[in-house]
Motif scaffolding. Structure first.
Motif, PDB file in Angstrom:
ATOM      1  N   ALA A   7       0.731  -1.297   0.089  1.00 46.69           N
ATOM      2  CA  ALA A   7      -0.038   0.197   0.110  1.00 46.69           C
ATOM      3  C   ALA A   7       0.937   1.199   0.023  1.00 46.69           C
ATOM      4  O   ALA A   7       2.155   1.115   0.192  1.00 46.69           O
ATOM      5  N   VAL A   8       0.553   2.334  -0.322  1.00 46.99           N
ATOM      6  CA  VAL A   8       1.019   3.435  -0.562  1.00 46.99           C
ATOM      7  C   VAL A   8       0.233   4.853   0.200  1.00 46.99           C
ATOM      8  O   VAL A   8      -0.998   4.623   0.407  1.00 46.99           O
ATOM      9  N   ARG A   9       0.686   5.559   0.511  1.00 45.81           N
ATOM     10  CA  ARG A   9       0.264   7.003   0.964  1.00 45.81           C
ATOM     11  C   ARG A   9       0.842   8.243   0.104  1.00 45.81           C
ATOM     12  O   ARG A   9       2.211   8.390   0.457  1.00 45.81           O
ATOM     13  N   SER A  10       0.050   8.989  -0.558  1.00 44.40           N
ATOM     14  CA  SER A  10       0.856  10.006  -1.344  1.00 44.40           C
ATOM     15  C   SER A  10       0.963  11.195  -0.217  1.00 44.40           C
ATOM     16  O   SER A  10       0.260  11.399   0.678  1.00 44.40           O
ATOM     17  N   PRO A  11       2.057  11.861  -0.567  1.00 45.79           N
ATOM     18  CA  PRO A  11       2.253  13.112   0.523  1.00 45.79           C
ATOM     19  C   PRO A  11       1.262  14.068   0.021  1.00 45.79           C
ATOM     20  O   PRO A  11       1.038  14.254  -1.097  1.00 45.79           O
ATOM     21  N   ASP A  12       0.793  14.818   1.099  1.00 42.36           N
ATOM     22  CA  ASP A  12      -0.426  15.649   0.859  1.00 42.36           C
ATOM     23  C   ASP A  12       0.302  17.163   0.383  1.00 42.36           C
ATOM     24  O   ASP A  12       1.324  17.288   0.580  1.00 42.36           O
ATOM     25  N   MET A  13      -0.721  17.908   0.254  1.00 40.38           N
ATOM     26  CA  MET A  13      -0.412  19.172  -0.400  1.00 40.38           C
ATOM     27  C   MET A  13       0.571  19.999   0.732  1.00 40.38           C
ATOM     28  O   MET A  13       1.582  20.337   0.383  1.00 40.38           O
ATOM     29  N   PHE A  14       0.134  19.757   1.917  1.00 43.87           N
ATOM     30  CA  PHE A  14       0.560  20.752   2.895  1.00 43.87           C
ATOM     31  C   PHE A  14       2.104  20.024   3.286  1.00 43.87           C
ATOM     32  O   PHE A  14       2.981  20.908   3.379  1.00 43.87           O
ATOM     33  N   GLU A  15       2.267  18.631   3.232  1.00 43.49           N
ATOM     34  CA  GLU A  15       3.735  18.150   3.392  1.00 43.49           C
ATOM     35  C   GLU A  15       4.600  18.608   2.179  1.00 43.49           C
ATOM     36  O   GLU A  15       5.838  18.921   2.441  1.00 43.49           O
ATOM     37  N   ASN A  16       4.058  18.455   1.161  1.00 46.68           N
ATOM     38  CA  ASN A  16       5.051  18.438  -0.129  1.00 46.68           C
ATOM     39  C   ASN A  16       4.946  19.931  -0.610  1.00 46.68           C
ATOM     40  O   ASN A  16       6.197  20.230  -1.288  1.00 46.68           O
ATOM     41  N   ASN A  17       3.855  20.580  -0.521  1.00 51.63           N
ATOM     42  CA  ASN A  17       4.039  21.939  -1.444  1.00 51.63           C
ATOM     43  C   ASN A  17       3.571  22.978  -0.474  1.00 51.63           C
ATOM     44  O   ASN A  17       3.239  24.137  -1.058  1.00 51.63           O
ATOM     45  N   VAL A  18       3.878  23.016   0.812  1.00 50.67           N
ATOM     46  CA  VAL A  18       3.362  24.131   1.780  1.00 50.67           C
ATOM     47  C   VAL A  18       4.159  25.130   1.346  1.00 50.67           C
ATOM     48  O   VAL A  18       5.539  25.190   0.879  1.00 50.67           O
ATOM     49  N   ASN A  19       3.542  26.540   1.481  1.00 46.23           N
ATOM     50  CA  ASN A  19       4.220  27.727   1.308  1.00 46.23           C
ATOM     51  C   ASN A  19       3.752  28.662   2.289  1.00 46.23           C
ATOM     52  O   ASN A  19       2.884  29.430   2.276  1.00 46.23           O
ATOM     53  N   TRP A  20       4.244  28.230   3.507  1.00 44.28           N
ATOM     54  CA  TRP A  20       3.863  28.906   4.792  1.00 44.28           C
ATOM     55  C   TRP A  20       4.503  30.219   5.299  1.00 44.28           C
ATOM     56  O   TRP A  20       5.592  30.208   5.448  1.00 44.28           O
ATOM     57  N   SER A  21       3.716  31.132   5.399  1.00 45.81           N
ATOM     58  CA  SER A  21       3.866  32.368   5.969  1.00 45.81           C
ATOM     59  C   SER A  21       2.835  33.198   6.541  1.00 45.81           C
ATOM     60  O   SER A  21       1.731  32.988   6.048  1.00 45.81           O
ATOM     61  N   TYR A  22       2.913  33.875   7.536  1.00 42.90           N
ATOM     62  CA  TYR A  22       1.950  34.581   8.304  1.00 42.90           C
ATOM     63  C   TYR A  22       2.193  36.202   7.741  1.00 42.90           C
ATOM     64  O   TYR A  22       2.978  36.805   8.105  1.00 42.90           O
ATOM     65  N   ARG A  23       0.873  36.673   7.036  1.00 39.85           N
ATOM     66  CA  ARG A  23       0.729  37.824   6.920  1.00 39.85           C
ATOM     67  C   ARG A  23      -0.129  38.568   8.157  1.00 39.85           C
ATOM     68  O   ARG A  23      -1.443  38.221   8.126  1.00 39.85           O
ATOM     69  N   VAL A  24       0.530  39.413   8.733  1.00 36.37           N
ATOM     70  CA  VAL A  24      -0.283  39.980  10.054  1.00 36.37           C
ATOM     71  C   VAL A  24      -0.871  41.594   9.619  1.00 36.37           C
ATOM     72  O   VAL A  24      -0.164  42.371   9.166  1.00 36.37           O
ATOM     73  N   ASN A  25      -2.138  41.577   9.896  1.00 43.27           N
ATOM     74  CA  ASN A  25      -2.791  42.936   9.647  1.00 43.27           C
ATOM     75  C   ASN A  25      -3.029  43.541  10.684  1.00 43.27           C
ATOM     76  O   ASN A  25      -3.027  43.101  11.856  1.00 43.27           O
ATOM     77  N   ASN A  26      -3.423  44.886  10.304  1.00 42.11           N
ATOM     78  CA  ASN A  26      -3.681  45.724  11.828  1.00 42.11           C
ATOM     79  C   ASN A  26      -2.941  45.821  12.729  1.00 42.11           C
ATOM     80  O   ASN A  26      -3.163  45.536  14.054  1.00 42.11           O
ATOM     81  N   LEU A  27      -1.602  45.878  12.536  1.00 42.47           N
ATOM     82  CA  LEU A  27      -0.434  45.868  13.522  1.00 42.47           C
ATOM     83  C   LEU A  27      -0.765  47.493  14.180  1.00 42.47           C
ATOM     84  O   LEU A  27      -0.884  48.468  13.754  1.00 42.47           O
ATOM     85  N   VAL A  28      -0.637  47.171  15.559  1.00 42.13           N
ATOM     86  CA  VAL A  28      -0.952  48.388  16.372  1.00 42.13           C
ATOM     87  C   VAL A  28       0.403  48.443  17.404  1.00 42.13           C
ATOM     88  O   VAL A  28       0.469  47.494  17.998  1.00 42.13           O
ATOM     89  N   PRO A  29       1.343  49.160  17.407  1.00 39.64           N
ATOM     90  CA  PRO A  29       1.377  50.343  16.340  1.00 39.64           C
ATOM     91  C   PRO A  29       1.999  49.610  15.204  1.00 39.64           C
ATOM     92  O   PRO A  29       2.485  48.425  15.305  1.00 39.64           O
ATOM     93  N   GLY A  30       2.462  50.336  14.214  1.00 37.93           N
ATOM     94  CA  GLY A  30       2.714  49.931  12.883  1.00 37.93           C
ATOM     95  C   GLY A  30       4.446  49.416  13.349  1.00 37.93           C
ATOM     96  O   GLY A  30       5.052  49.445  14.178  1.00 37.93           O
TER      97      GLY A  30
END
Length: 703
Positions: A481-504
Motif C-alpha cells: 500500500a502507499v500513501r501520497s504526500p499531501d499538499m501541506f507536506e509536499n507543497n506548503v508555502n507557509w508564511s503569516y501575513r499580520v494585519n492591523n498592526l498596532v502600532p505599525g
C-alpha cells in the motif's frame, strides 16, 4: 519475520475454542445464511472468505455503547488507538503513528471519502453525520490501497448510513449531561411509490477538558449543528438512484498557544478559535444488468471551510526585511539570533553576521517595541470525485470487480499556500476472486494511481483463504500500500501575513512575519508491505463469532516531521515496523445476553520516536449487553490501554435504558455513566478533567 511470544495468544484462544465441548462438531454445521461484508474487496463476501481482518459495528452495538461521536465508538475495534491532541480534538490511528497527525487511514461515508487531502487530516469531531443515522461501520484492519487508493495505508473505516426506506416516521432525541453535554436529534422519514426520503437535523455541544497541567481553565469547547438529506428512487426494475446532501456549521474553541520569539514581549491573545462550515453532496446510479452483472456510477462534491483569525503580539523586529533575509539564508542561525537578540552574535558566515548586525541595530532602534496584529489562518478545501465500478460473475467460481476513479482537490489558504493549490488523481482498480474448490479461495487485486503532484504507483494484494467449512476460514495475505504526500507536506508555502498592526512595524500596518517555510516539492510516496495470518469463524450452536490475526507491517519512506512553521523540513527519511496479534470475540450467550471482547498486542518500532507514541503495547475492550425484559436493557463496557503517549487509559461505561411502547409510539429513557479507572491525563499533559466520572441522560421518542 518474528511475531514474539505474546503474539501466540490468539492461537491459544483458537485451540481452546476448537477443543471445547460441542465446538469441534459445530464446524460442520451450516444451516443458516452466511452474513455478508462489503468493505474489504468491494465484493459481498462472508467473513471467513475476506482477504484480511474485518470489524463490524452494528446498530445494536452503536446504540448500546452510548458513544457521542465516531472516535469513541472506534474504541471497540482491536488495534485502534484513540487519542486527543491539543484540546478537544480526537485523533484515530490504527496500530499507531504521530499523536497529532492521524493521516494514514481512509475514512468513508457511504463510499465518499472525508479525508482532507490539503491538510492531511480527518476532522473527526466535525464529520457532518449524526450517530443516530449510522446503520453500521465496517472497519478493514490493514492496508487496502488496492480497493480504496492511496491513503488507505493502514486501515479503512467505512461508515454506512441507514436506508431512507428503513427510516419512515418521526424520531426525536435529546441528551443532557455533565461537562456541558447538550445534544439533540430530529428526523422525518417518508416514502412514496418508487421512492423514500429522510431529513435529519442534529446538534452536539460539550465543554471538553476542564484544565491544563497548571490548573488553568482550558478553552476547548465545541459546538456544531448538522443537516442531512438522503433519498432513494427506483427508476426501473433493475435501476435505482440514490442521492445525499449534508451541511454542518459549528465552532471549536482552541487554546492560545503562540509564544513570542523575542524577550520582554507579552502574549496578548486569548484564543485561536475556529469556525467551520462543511457541505457535501453525492449522486449514485445503480444498474443490475442481470443477477451476475451490476454497475454503478457515483459522483460527489465536498467543501470544507475553516475560518480562524486570531491576534498575536511580538516585537516589531519580527517584520524586519533583514531578519527575513537571514531566515531564508539559514533558519537555524536566524532563530539563534532572534531568541538571543541582546547576546553576542553566534559564529557564522560573513554574510550571516552582516545581516545579524543590522538586525541587532534595528532592535536598539525601535525594533524591541511590542506590536500586535491579526493573523488569518483560514483554509478552504474543495473536492470533486467521480467513480465507476463494475461487478461481474464470470462463472460460478470466478468473480471480478473493477473500476476507475477521478478526483480533483483544491486547497485555498493565504497562510499555508500563499493562495491556492490543486491536484488531480486518476485511479484504476480491480480484484479477482477464484474459488478453486469448496475449500480453497485465491484472491488477487491491484491498483494503479497517478496524481499530478505526487506521481504514479502500482500496489498489489494476494491472498489465500482455506475454508474448513463455509463459516470457518484460515487466511494468508500479502499486500502493499502507499500513501501520497499531501499538499501541506509536499507543497506548503507557509508564511503569516499580520494585519492591523498596532502600532505599525517599520512604518507598515500590514506585514509578513520573518519565519517562512517551503515544502520540498519532491517527496515520494510512503510504502507499506504487510503480511497477515488469520482465522475467522462462526460457531452456530453457540452463536459465537471469532476473528484472530497475526501481523507484520513495514512502512518505508515515512514522512514523520511535525507540521509546524519552525524549521519544518519534510522528508522520506523515516521508517516504522508494527508486529503483533489481535483477537475479537462476539458471543450471544443467550437471547438476552451478548458478550464482546477485543484485544490487541502491538510491538511498534519507528526511527522517529513521535511515530510510536500512540502505540499501546496492550489495548482492548470488553462489553456485556443485556436485555432484562419489560423494556429494560443495560450495557457495560470496559476500555483500556497501557500507554498512549506514555499515559495509561482505563474507563468503564454503563448505560441503562427503559423503553415504553404505545401502539406505534415508543419512548426510550436512558442514563449513561462514564468512570475513569485511572487518574492520568488523556493522551497529552494538558488534557485533564476535574472529575473522573461524567453522567448524562437521554430521551428518545419515535412515532
Amino acid at each position: 519475520m518474528s511475531f514474539g511470544p505474546t503474539s501466540n495468544r490468539p492461537l491459544l484462544l483458537l485451540t481452546a475454542l476448537l477443543s471445547s465441548p460441542g465446538m469441534a462438531d459445530d464446524l460442520f454445521v451450516d444451516s443458516q445464511a452466511l452474513p455478508q461484508v462489503l468493505t474489504a474487496t468491494r465484493l459481498k463476501q462472508s467473513p471467513a472468505a475476506v482477504p484480511g481482518s474485518m470489524t463490524v459495528l452494528d446498530s445494536e452495538l452503536i446504540r448500546a455503547s452510548g458513544a457521542r461521536d465516531i472516535p469513541e465508538l472506534l474504541r471497540l475495534v482491536p488495534g485502534m488507538m484513540i487519542g486527543y491532541g491539543a484540546g478537544n480534538q480526537p485523533t484515530v490511528n490504527y496500530h499507531g503513528s504521530n499523536v497529532n497527525d492521524a493521516r494514514r487511514m481512509q475514512v468513508l461515508i457511504d463510499g465518499r471519502s472525508v479525508y482532507r487531502a490539503g491538510l492531511a487530516t480527518v476532522d473527526w469531531s466535525d464529520i457532518p453525520l449524526a450517530m443516530e443515522d449510522i446503520e453500521r461501520i465496517e472497519v478493514f484492519r490493514g492496508p487496502n490501497t488496492v480497493s480504496y487508493g492511496a491513503n488507505a495505508l493502514m486501515a479503512v473505516v467505512n461508515i454506512l448510513t441507514r436506508s431512507p426506506a428503513d427510516s419512515h416516521g418521526t424520531r426525536l432525541k435529546v441528551t443532557r449531561g455533565q461537562r456541558g453535554i447538550n445534544d439533540w436529534y430530529a428526523s422525518q422519514g417518508l416514502g412514496w411509490d418508487g421512492g423514500d426520503l429522510r431529513l435529519s437535523l442534529s446538534g452536539m455541544q460539550d465543554d471538553g477538558f476542564d484544565e491544563n497541567r497548571w490548573g488553568q481553565d482550558y478553552r476547548d469547547s465545541r459546538r456544531l449543528n448538522r443537516l442531512a438529506l438522503s433519498a432513494s428512487h427506483t427508476l426501473a426494475s433493475n435501476q435505482s438512484l440514490e442521492w445525499q446532501f449534508s451541511a454542518k456549521e459549528g465552532s471549536d474553541q482552541r487554546p492560545y498557544t503562540y509564544k513570542p520569539v523575542f524577550p520582554y514581549i507579552t502574549a496578548a491573545g486569548n484564543n485561536a478559535d475556529l469556525n467551520a462550515k462543511d457541505y457535501a453532496g453525492s449522486l449514485r446510479w445503480n444498474i443490475d444488468f442481470n443477477p451476475d452483472h451490476s454497475l454503478y456510477v457515483q459522483g460527489s462534491a465536498q467543501h470544507w471551510d475553516r475560518e480562524q483569525v486570531w491576534r498575536a503580539c511580538d516585537a516589531a523586529l519580527s517584520f524586519s526585511p533583514q531578519l527575513t533575509q537571514l531566515w531564508r539564508l539559514n533558519p537555524n542561525y536566524a532563530e539563534q539570533v532572534a531568541r538571543n537578540i541582546t547576546s553576542p552574535l553566534p559564529a557564522g558566515s560573513s554574510e550571516e553576521r552582516a545581516l545579524a548586525e543590522q538586525v541587532q541595530q534595528q532592535w536598539s532602534n525601535g525594533g524591541s517595541q511590542q506590536v500586535c496584529g491579526d493573523i488569518d489562518q483560514s483554509t478552504r478545501e474543495t473536492r470533486y470525485d467521480l467513480e465507476v465500478q463494475d461487478t461481474l460473475s464470470l462463472s460460478d467460481s470466478l468473480r471480478l470487480v473493477s473500476g476507475a476513479n477521478y478526483r480533483y482537490d483544491r486547497a485555498d489558504s493565504q497562510t499555508y499556500f500563499n493562495g491556492s493549490l490543486d491536484d488531480s488523481t486518476w485511479r484504476l482498480f480491480g480484484h479477482l476472486e477464484w474459488r478453486a474448490d469448496e475449500h480453497w479461495i485465491l484472491q488477487g487485486g491491484a491498483m494503479y494511481e497517478d496524481a499530478r503532484l505526487s506521481g504514479s504507483s502500482l500496489t498489489p494484494r494476494v491472498a489465500v483463504n482455506y475454508l474448513i467449512t463455509p463459516r470457518h476460514g484460515l487466511r494468508a495475505v500479502y499486500s502493499e500500500a502507499v500513501r501520497s504526500p499531501d499538499m501541506f507536506e509536499n507543497n506548503v508555502n507557509w508564511s503569516y501575513r499580520v494585519n492591523n498592526l498596532v502600532p505599525g512595524a517599520f512604518g507598515r500596518r500590514n506585514a509578513e512575519y520573518f519565519v517562512k517555510t517551503r515544502g520540498p516539492g519532491d517527496l515520494e510516496q510512503e510504502r507499506m508491505r504487510s503480511r497477515e495470518l488469520g482465522y475467522n469463524g462462526y460457531f452456530a450452536d453457540a452463536d459465537l463469532s471469532v476473528d484472530l490475526k497475526l501481523f507484520y507491517d513495514e512502512i518505508t519512506g515515512m514522512i514523520s516531521e511535525p507540521l509546524r512553521n519552525n524549521q519544518y523540513i519534510a522528508s522520506n527519511s523515516n521508517e516504522a515496523r508494527f508486529s503483533g496479534s489481535e483477537a475479537q470475540l462476539d458471543w450471544r450467550l443467550s437471547p438476552a445476553d451478548r458478550l464482546r471482547l477485543t484485544y490487541a498486542y502491538v510491538d511498534a518500532w519507528a526511527s522517529n520516536p513521535a511515530d510510536r507514541r500512540l502505540s499501546a503495547h496492550n489495548s482492548g475492550s470488553a462489553g456485556w449487553l443485556r436485555d432484562w425484559g419489560a423494556g429494560w436493557s443495560s450495557a457495560l463496557f470496559y476500555y483500556g490501554d497501557d500507554a498512549l503517549n506514555q499515559y495509561r487509559f482505563e474507563r468503564l461505561d454503563l448505560r441503562v435504558a427503559k423503553r415504553l411502547r404505545w401502539n406505534r409510539t415508543s419512548l426510550e429513557l436512558a442514563g449513561m455513566l462514564q468512570q475513569r479507572l485511572d487518574d492520568e491525563p488523556t493522551t497529552i499533559a494538558d488534557n485533564r478533567y476535574d472529575s473522573r466520572h461524567v453522567l448524562s441522560f437521554s430521551a428518545e421518542l419515535e412515532f
